[in-house]
Design a protein around this motif. Sequence first.
Motif, PDB file in Angstrom:
ATOM      1  N   UNK A 144      71.863  51.496  46.232  1.00  0.00           N
ATOM      2  CA  UNK A 144      70.636  52.298  45.866  1.00  0.00           C
ATOM      3  C   UNK A 144      69.405  51.485  45.649  1.00  0.00           C
ATOM      4  N   UNK A 145      68.405  51.839  46.123  1.00  0.00           N
ATOM      5  CA  UNK A 145      66.987  51.067  46.236  1.00  0.00           C
ATOM      6  C   UNK A 145      66.581  51.074  44.807  1.00  0.00           C
ATOM      7  N   UNK A 146      65.826  50.044  44.389  1.00  0.00           N
ATOM      8  CA  UNK A 146      65.317  49.611  43.405  1.00  0.00           C
ATOM      9  C   UNK A 146      63.873  49.486  43.564  1.00  0.00           C
ATOM     10  N   UNK A 147      63.048  50.204  42.962  1.00  0.00           N
ATOM     11  CA  UNK A 147      61.796  49.944  43.138  1.00  0.00           C
ATOM     12  C   UNK A 147      60.795  49.636  41.950  1.00  0.00           C
ATOM     13  N   UNK A 148      61.646  49.082  40.812  1.00  0.00           N
ATOM     14  CA  UNK A 148      61.211  48.856  39.469  1.00  0.00           C
ATOM     15  C   UNK A 148      59.841  48.005  39.639  1.00  0.00           C
ATOM     16  N   UNK A 149      59.654  47.018  40.306  1.00  0.00           N
ATOM     17  CA  UNK A 149      58.672  46.067  40.245  1.00  0.00           C
ATOM     18  C   UNK A 149      57.240  47.028  40.787  1.00  0.00           C
ATOM     19  N   UNK A 150      57.545  47.651  41.782  1.00  0.00           N
ATOM     20  CA  UNK A 150      56.621  48.602  42.470  1.00  0.00           C
ATOM     21  C   UNK A 150      55.918  49.626  41.630  1.00  0.00           C
ATOM     22  N   UNK A 151      57.059  50.288  41.157  1.00  0.00           N
ATOM     23  CA  UNK A 151      56.810  51.277  39.807  1.00  0.00           C
ATOM     24  C   UNK A 151      55.867  50.920  38.639  1.00  0.00           C
ATOM     25  N   UNK A 152      56.316  49.712  38.430  1.00  0.00           N
ATOM     26  CA  UNK A 152      55.761  48.925  37.306  1.00  0.00           C
ATOM     27  C   UNK A 152      54.164  48.690  37.180  1.00  0.00           C
ATOM     28  N   UNK A 153      53.957  48.263  38.515  1.00  0.00           N
ATOM     29  CA  UNK A 153      52.657  48.247  39.274  1.00  0.00           C
ATOM     30  C   UNK A 153      51.765  49.143  39.237  1.00  0.00           C
ATOM     31  N   UNK A 154      52.166  50.189  39.677  1.00  0.00           N
ATOM     32  CA  UNK A 154      51.699  51.558  39.894  1.00  0.00           C
ATOM     33  C   UNK A 154      51.019  52.190  38.291  1.00  0.00           C
ATOM     34  N   UNK A 155      52.531  52.172  37.369  1.00  0.00           N
ATOM     35  CA  UNK A 155      52.079  52.489  36.038  1.00  0.00           C
ATOM     36  C   UNK A 155      51.000  51.755  35.457  1.00  0.00           C
ATOM     37  N   UNK A 156      51.036  50.255  35.673  1.00  0.00           N
ATOM     38  CA  UNK A 156      49.896  49.258  35.253  1.00  0.00           C
ATOM     39  C   UNK A 156      48.409  49.783  35.732  1.00  0.00           C
ATOM     40  N   UNK A 157      48.501  50.193  36.897  1.00  0.00           N
ATOM     41  CA  UNK A 157      47.085  50.614  37.541  1.00  0.00           C
ATOM     42  C   UNK A 157      46.799  51.958  36.786  1.00  0.00           C
ATOM     43  N   UNK A 158      47.672  52.848  36.827  1.00  0.00           N
ATOM     44  CA  UNK A 158      47.211  53.970  35.909  1.00  0.00           C
ATOM     45  C   UNK A 158      46.610  53.835  34.652  1.00  0.00           C
ATOM     46  N   UNK A 159      47.490  52.977  33.725  1.00  0.00           N
ATOM     47  CA  UNK A 159      47.002  52.675  32.534  1.00  0.00           C
ATOM     48  C   UNK A 159      45.515  52.094  32.638  1.00  0.00           C
ATOM     49  N   UNK A 160      45.193  51.268  33.496  1.00  0.00           N
ATOM     50  CA  UNK A 160      44.004  50.739  33.602  1.00  0.00           C
ATOM     51  C   UNK A 160      42.833  51.870  33.599  1.00  0.00           C
ATOM     52  N   UNK A 161      43.197  52.747  34.656  1.00  0.00           N
ATOM     53  CA  UNK A 161      42.348  53.905  34.891  1.00  0.00           C
ATOM     54  C   UNK A 161      42.137  54.842  33.746  1.00  0.00           C
ATOM     55  N   UNK A 162      43.434  55.090  32.676  1.00  0.00           N
ATOM     56  CA  UNK A 162      43.069  55.667  31.733  1.00  0.00           C
ATOM     57  C   UNK A 162      42.077  55.089  30.635  1.00  0.00           C
ATOM     58  N   UNK A 163      41.988  53.965  30.696  1.00  0.00           N
ATOM     59  CA  UNK A 163      41.170  53.158  29.771  1.00  0.00           C
ATOM     60  C   UNK A 163      39.548  53.014  30.170  1.00  0.00           C
ATOM     61  N   UNK A 164      39.365  53.567  31.411  1.00  0.00           N
ATOM     62  CA  UNK A 164      37.829  53.727  31.784  1.00  0.00           C
ATOM     63  C   UNK A 164      37.209  54.610  30.966  1.00  0.00           C
ATOM     64  N   UNK A 165      35.856  54.334  30.820  1.00  0.00           N
ATOM     65  CA  UNK A 165      35.116  55.295  30.079  1.00  0.00           C
ATOM     66  C   UNK A 165      34.714  56.711  30.580  1.00  0.00           C
ATOM     67  N   UNK A 166      34.898  57.747  29.744  1.00  0.00           N
ATOM     68  CA  UNK A 166      34.720  59.149  30.226  1.00  0.00           C
ATOM     69  C   UNK A 166      35.685  59.840  30.823  1.00  0.00           C
ATOM     70  N   UNK A 167      37.027  59.080  30.807  1.00  0.00           N
ATOM     71  CA  UNK A 167      38.212  59.626  31.095  1.00  0.00           C
ATOM     72  C   UNK A 167      38.769  60.704  30.025  1.00  0.00           C
TER      73      UNK A 167
END
Length: 114
Positions: free
Chosen positions: A19-42
């Motif tokens: 079974x494929x493991x995409x842990x690193x890739x998913x963690x990168x995407x989660x990190x980017x989403x969290x950065x966007x959540x911290x932007x002013x006005x969200x």
Amino acid sequence: MKKWLVLVLLGALALGACSPSYDQEIEEVIEKENKSLQEPGVKKDIETLEREDAQIAVYEDGKYIKIAYMIRSDHEADSLYESSDNGYEINASNDLKKQLNSMEPDYTENMEDS
């Protein structure tokens, strides 16, 4: 009986290894989403997105990752990321989203059908 147990355990290990493991890739995407959540006005009801709170689908052997989660009690955020030389970047193409919706994901997490 012992042989049967050994065969079952080996089979389970083989399936797990395949079974494929995409842990690193998913963690990168989660990190980017969290950065966007911290932007002013969200407008949001959450401060940090946790992996277990997101529906995740991986397509084309990790080339695309779709993520959806409740950003407010009445609104779901969804983003599509595409792999590039610089990691994963947002791809806002509605046509691509529609195309991926008609495809079977390679991997899913926290989806009702997984």
